[in-house]
Motif scaffolding. Structure first.
Motif, PDB file in Angstrom:
ATOM      1  N   SER A 161      -4.180   3.815  -2.990  1.00  0.00           N
ATOM      2  CA  SER A 161      -3.974   3.650  -1.549  1.00  0.00           C
ATOM      3  C   SER A 161      -2.554   4.019  -1.145  1.00  0.00           C
ATOM      4  O   SER A 161      -2.337   4.706  -0.132  1.00  0.00           O
ATOM      5  CB  SER A 161      -4.262   2.203  -1.139  1.00  0.00           C
ATOM      6  OG  SER A 161      -5.598   1.852  -1.413  1.00  0.00           O
ATOM      7  N   ALA A 162      -1.570   3.533  -1.913  1.00  0.00           N
ATOM      8  CA  ALA A 162      -0.174   3.820  -1.578  1.00  0.00           C
ATOM      9  C   ALA A 162       0.116   5.310  -1.675  1.00  0.00           C
ATOM     10  O   ALA A 162       0.822   5.880  -0.832  1.00  0.00           O
ATOM     11  CB  ALA A 162       0.759   3.036  -2.498  1.00  0.00           C
ATOM     12  N   ALA A 163      -0.435   5.961  -2.700  1.00  0.00           N
ATOM     13  CA  ALA A 163      -0.246   7.405  -2.838  1.00  0.00           C
ATOM     14  C   ALA A 163      -0.833   8.141  -1.636  1.00  0.00           C
ATOM     15  O   ALA A 163      -0.214   9.069  -1.091  1.00  0.00           O
ATOM     16  CB  ALA A 163      -0.895   7.892  -4.132  1.00  0.00           C
ATOM     17  N   GLN A 164      -2.009   7.715  -1.203  1.00  0.00           N
ATOM     18  CA  GLN A 164      -2.642   8.336  -0.053  1.00  0.00           C
ATOM     19  C   GLN A 164      -1.841   8.088   1.224  1.00  0.00           C
ATOM     20  O   GLN A 164      -1.629   9.000   2.031  1.00  0.00           O
ATOM     21  CB  GLN A 164      -4.063   7.792   0.120  1.00  0.00           C
ATOM     22  CG  GLN A 164      -4.843   8.471   1.233  1.00  0.00           C
ATOM     23  CD  GLN A 164      -6.209   7.842   1.418  1.00  0.00           C
ATOM     24  OE1 GLN A 164      -6.457   6.735   0.969  1.00  0.00           O
ATOM     25  NE2 GLN A 164      -7.102   8.545   2.090  1.00  0.00           N
ATOM     26  N   SER A 165      -1.384   6.847   1.408  1.00  0.00           N
ATOM     27  CA  SER A 165      -0.610   6.513   2.602  1.00  0.00           C
ATOM     28  C   SER A 165       0.701   7.295   2.649  1.00  0.00           C
ATOM     29  O   SER A 165       1.113   7.786   3.715  1.00  0.00           O
ATOM     30  CB  SER A 165      -0.326   5.007   2.646  1.00  0.00           C
ATOM     31  OG  SER A 165      -1.511   4.273   2.822  1.00  0.00           O
ATOM     32  N   LEU A 166       1.374   7.420   1.515  1.00  0.00           N
ATOM     33  CA  LEU A 166       2.614   8.197   1.475  1.00  0.00           C
ATOM     34  C   LEU A 166       2.355   9.649   1.848  1.00  0.00           C
ATOM     35  O   LEU A 166       3.138  10.265   2.588  1.00  0.00           O
ATOM     36  CB  LEU A 166       3.237   8.110   0.079  1.00  0.00           C
ATOM     37  CG  LEU A 166       3.909   6.782  -0.277  1.00  0.00           C
ATOM     38  CD1 LEU A 166       4.231   6.720  -1.772  1.00  0.00           C
ATOM     39  CD2 LEU A 166       5.182   6.584   0.541  1.00  0.00           C
ATOM     40  N   GLY A 167       1.259  10.208   1.346  1.00  0.00           N
ATOM     41  CA  GLY A 167       0.925  11.585   1.677  1.00  0.00           C
ATOM     42  C   GLY A 167       0.640  11.770   3.161  1.00  0.00           C
ATOM     43  O   GLY A 167       1.087  12.744   3.775  1.00  0.00           O
ATOM     44  N   ILE A 168      -0.094  10.830   3.746  1.00  0.00           N
ATOM     45  CA  ILE A 168      -0.430  10.924   5.164  1.00  0.00           C
ATOM     46  C   ILE A 168       0.816  10.756   6.025  1.00  0.00           C
ATOM     47  O   ILE A 168       1.025  11.490   7.004  1.00  0.00           O
ATOM     48  CB  ILE A 168      -1.496   9.870   5.526  1.00  0.00           C
ATOM     49  CG1 ILE A 168      -2.825  10.236   4.863  1.00  0.00           C
ATOM     50  CG2 ILE A 168      -1.663   9.755   7.043  1.00  0.00           C
ATOM     51  CD1 ILE A 168      -3.895   9.189   5.025  1.00  0.00           C
TER      52      ILE A 168
END
Length: 231
Positions: A161-168
């Motif tokens: 989730s954190a990886a996805q949020s950082l990317g977004i």
């Protein structure tokens, strides 16, 4: 900020979530310009320590449903950061979590199935990306699981989730270099907090995890409402 991350790491290391609850409001109050990027750096790092010890206990099937809901939820959370007031969202989500905690405390079971896991992942994606507090929905769904399974599954979920949020956030231009630097500087406090969580983890694994999750989810909801109401 370091103290809040230290305390949050103790909570999450023992229960499975709690970093966002403790640290996000404090970091937002002290340095709002680095949020939510800084807390996402921390949210990405902490699960690595949990998974190093308990990765074999991950509920991969449940994780798949949760991630399925998390993907669209995180994109919606990113749009909230850009276009919508996070105050209104925070109050609404906080109220929903309080209602869920109340019903659960009165012995209304939260079934753990594909629908509830996907829904929890979706809500967690919105609130986690927009505010840095995404643990309570997943914690409530997994409250009746064993401590190691809760921690391992939520750790893998938070890592992805954190990886996805950082990317977004980066894609939307909401991830300044200062946020990444601030998050990196908080990692030593995270490490010490995780190491200090060991005794509490063993204590809660003696049949006390469910109560701890309900208390932490309730406090998280109140914190989110207060943060959203008073900024």
């Amino acid at each position: 900020m370091g103290l809040s991350v230290f305390v949050g790491a103790i909570a999450q290391g023992a229960i499975g979530f709690g970093m966002g609850l403790v640290a996000a409001p404090v970091i937002t109050m002290l340095n709002p310009s680095v949020m939510p990027g800084a807390i996402q750096v921390v949210n990405f790092t902490l699960p690595l320590f949990t998974l190093a010890a308990e990765w074999r206990r991950v509920d991969w099937r449940g994780l798949g449903f949760a991630v399925l809901g998390r993907i669209p939820g995180s994109f919606l959370g990113g749009l909230v950061v850009v276009y919508v007031s996070t105050r209104a969202l925070g109050v609404l989500v906080g109220a929903m979590v309080l209602i869920a905690v109340g019903l659960t405390a009165w012995a209304v079971a939260v079934p753990r199935n594909g629908w509830t896991l996907t829904g929890a992942g979706f809500v967690s994606g919105i609130t986690g990306t927009a505010t840095g507090i995404g643990g309570p929905p997943m914690g409530l769904v997994y409250q009746n699981a064993k401590g190691p399974q809760i921690r391992a599954t939520l750790a893998m979920f938070f890592l992805l989730s954190a990886a996805q949020s950082l990317g977004i956030l980066a894609l939307l231009g909401k991830l300044p270099a200062q946020a990444l630097t601030s998050g990196a500087l908080l990692i030593p406090f995270l490490v010490v907090g995780f190491l200090a969580s060991g005794p509490l983890r063993r204590f809660l694994d003696g049949g006390r995890v469910r109560g701890a999750i309900l208390v932490l989810a309730g406090v998280s909801a109140l914190s989110l409402i207060a943060q959203s109401t008073w900024g």
